[in-house]
Design an enzyme around this catalytic site. Structure first.
Site, PDB file in Angstrom:
ATOM      1  N   CYS A  61      -3.692  -0.121   9.838  1.00 31.03           N
ATOM      2  CA  CYS A  61      -3.166   0.001  11.191  1.00 31.03           C
ATOM      3  C   CYS A  61      -1.936   0.871  11.054  1.00 31.03           C
ATOM      4  O   CYS A  61      -0.888   0.415  10.613  1.00 31.03           O
ATOM      5  CB  CYS A  61      -2.795  -1.366  11.775  1.00 31.03           C
ATOM      6  SG  CYS A  61      -2.022  -1.227  13.401  1.00 31.03           S
ATOM      7  N   CYS A  75       1.055  -0.258  13.556  1.00 31.12           N
ATOM      8  CA  CYS A  75       1.755  -1.544  13.416  1.00 31.12           C
ATOM      9  C   CYS A  75       1.158  -2.302  12.238  1.00 31.12           C
ATOM     10  O   CYS A  75       1.389  -1.932  11.092  1.00 31.12           O
ATOM     11  CB  CYS A  75       1.726  -2.342  14.711  1.00 31.12           C
ATOM     12  SG  CYS A  75       0.128  -2.384  15.540  1.00 31.12           S
ATOM     13  N   SER A  76       0.423  -3.350  12.488  1.00 27.77           N
ATOM     14  CA  SER A  76      -0.056  -4.173  11.384  1.00 27.77           C
ATOM     15  C   SER A  76      -1.315  -4.924  11.785  1.00 27.77           C
ATOM     16  O   SER A  76      -1.598  -5.987  11.258  1.00 27.77           O
ATOM     17  CB  SER A  76       1.022  -5.184  11.007  1.00 27.77           C
ATOM     18  OG  SER A  76       1.328  -5.959  12.152  1.00 27.77           O
ATOM     19  N   CYS A  77      -2.050  -4.397  12.769  1.00 29.42           N
ATOM     20  CA  CYS A  77      -3.243  -5.089  13.250  1.00 29.42           C
ATOM     21  C   CYS A  77      -4.188  -5.332  12.079  1.00 29.42           C
ATOM     22  O   CYS A  77      -4.427  -4.448  11.260  1.00 29.42           O
ATOM     23  CB  CYS A  77      -3.920  -4.277  14.339  1.00 29.42           C
ATOM     24  SG  CYS A  77      -2.828  -4.021  15.756  1.00 29.42           S
TER      25      CYS A  77
END
Lengths: 217, 103
Positions: free
Chosen positions: A118, A121-123
């Site tokens: 991602c 972000c950090s999905c």
């Protein structure tokens, strides 16, 4: 784990509460979190019990769920088809709840390796893999895997054959990916449980490959 | 490569060094931040897109300096203040109370 606390000694002295968390004392952000949390609880937005349950659910999720799905797909072609058609529904079939987001399962083949990231972000498919590793959320992986995936995989010790295509899938808040790795050679006679045991978190992120010799002795 | 980055969070293709693949345990306060997001979202107080908007407008300095869950905490606080779910006076008072409670 951080912390330099050796446990080779006798336990005849009191231990500090969660030494890992306390190591640096109460930071400004920890104090802010504690304050906002208490205000929300006092305001009746949620209760301490709700929080405890949410953390229990978080801790209960692990890559074992994803590994079960992968192993099932390896032994059951019909399940594999359902998994690739609708990851969330296929997860639920095995009793894994995946929340409101879409889960897209991308299958490796002899010609193609898949990797997830991602960049914004950090999905992460946390319902099937648990919380993401720190490196997945950090700058270097997010920046580099989309432009030099082979070099990144090599840093994880994964060398791809020349000519194999690499597809990098950039996740979003509403759409999470998981890699269905190829079943390795030498596992023809294995049952699902044995197969699941060689499917690690990193195999389902796509930076590692399952190997028959990774089986626990 | 394509256009300029849309913000400090837009890291795809940005220069970066080697990957630090060390595992880090998630601290309890970080799990509390994560749980806060889950619970606020389930109860309709805060959407994940709002969390991201709060993170993406932290500014480049803060984005680089703060740890992952520190960014979440900062973003959620901003949005809870915007919505009046917590008040600007209550936070420093509570922070002081919590610090005073420390051994």
């Amino acid at each position: 784990m951080s912390g330099g606390h050796e446990h080779g000694h006798d336990h005849d002295h009191p231990h500090p509460f969660q030494p890992d968390d306390d190591a640096g004392g109460l930071t400004e952000h920890m104090a802010l979190v504690a304050a906002v949390r208490e205000l929300l609880i006092e305001g009746g937005i949620y209760s301490a019990e709700d929080e405890r349950r949410a953390i229990e659910r978080m801790d209960a999720r692990s890559p074992a769920a994803g590994a079960r799905m992968v192993a099932r797909a390896w032994v059951d072609p019909a399940y594999r088809e359902r998994l690739l058609a609708d990851g969330a529904a296929a997860a639920r079939e095995l009793g894994v709840e995946v929340g409101p987001t879409r889960l897209i399962v991308v299958a490796d083949t002899a010609e193609t390796k898949n990797v997830i990231v991602c960049t914004l972000c950090s999905c992460y498919p946390r319902w099937v893999l648990g919380l993401p590793p720190a490196w997945y959320k950090a700058r270097a992986y997010r920046a580099r895997v989309v432009v030099e995936p082979r070099a990144v995989l090599a840093e994880f010790g994964t060398q791809l054959p020349d000519g194999m295509a690499v597809r990098v899938h950039d996740s979003t808040a509403d759409m999470r990916y998981m890699v269905l790795p190829a079943r390795p050679e030498g596992t023809q006679d294995w049952d699902e449980e044995a197969l699941a045991a060689i499917v690690s978190r990193d195999c389902m992120i796509g930076v590692a490959l399952p190997r028959a010799d990774a089986k626990a002795a | 490569m394509s256009a300029e980055p849309i913000g400090p969070h837009d890291l795809g293709g940005a220069p970066a060094g080697p990957i630090d693949a060390h595992e880090h345990a998630v601290a309890h306060w970080e799990k509390q931040v994560d749980a806060m997001m889950t619970l606020l979202s389930e109860r309709g107080h805060l959407k994940v897109d709002e969390l991201r908007r709060g993170i993406e407008t932290l500014g480049a300095d803060a984005y680089e300096r703060l740890s992952y869950y520190e960014r979440w905490a900062q973003s959620m606080t901003t949005i809870l203040l915007e919505k009046g779910i917590v008040t600007p006076e209550a936070i420093p008072a509570k922070v002081a109370e919590i610090k005073a409670r420390q051994p």
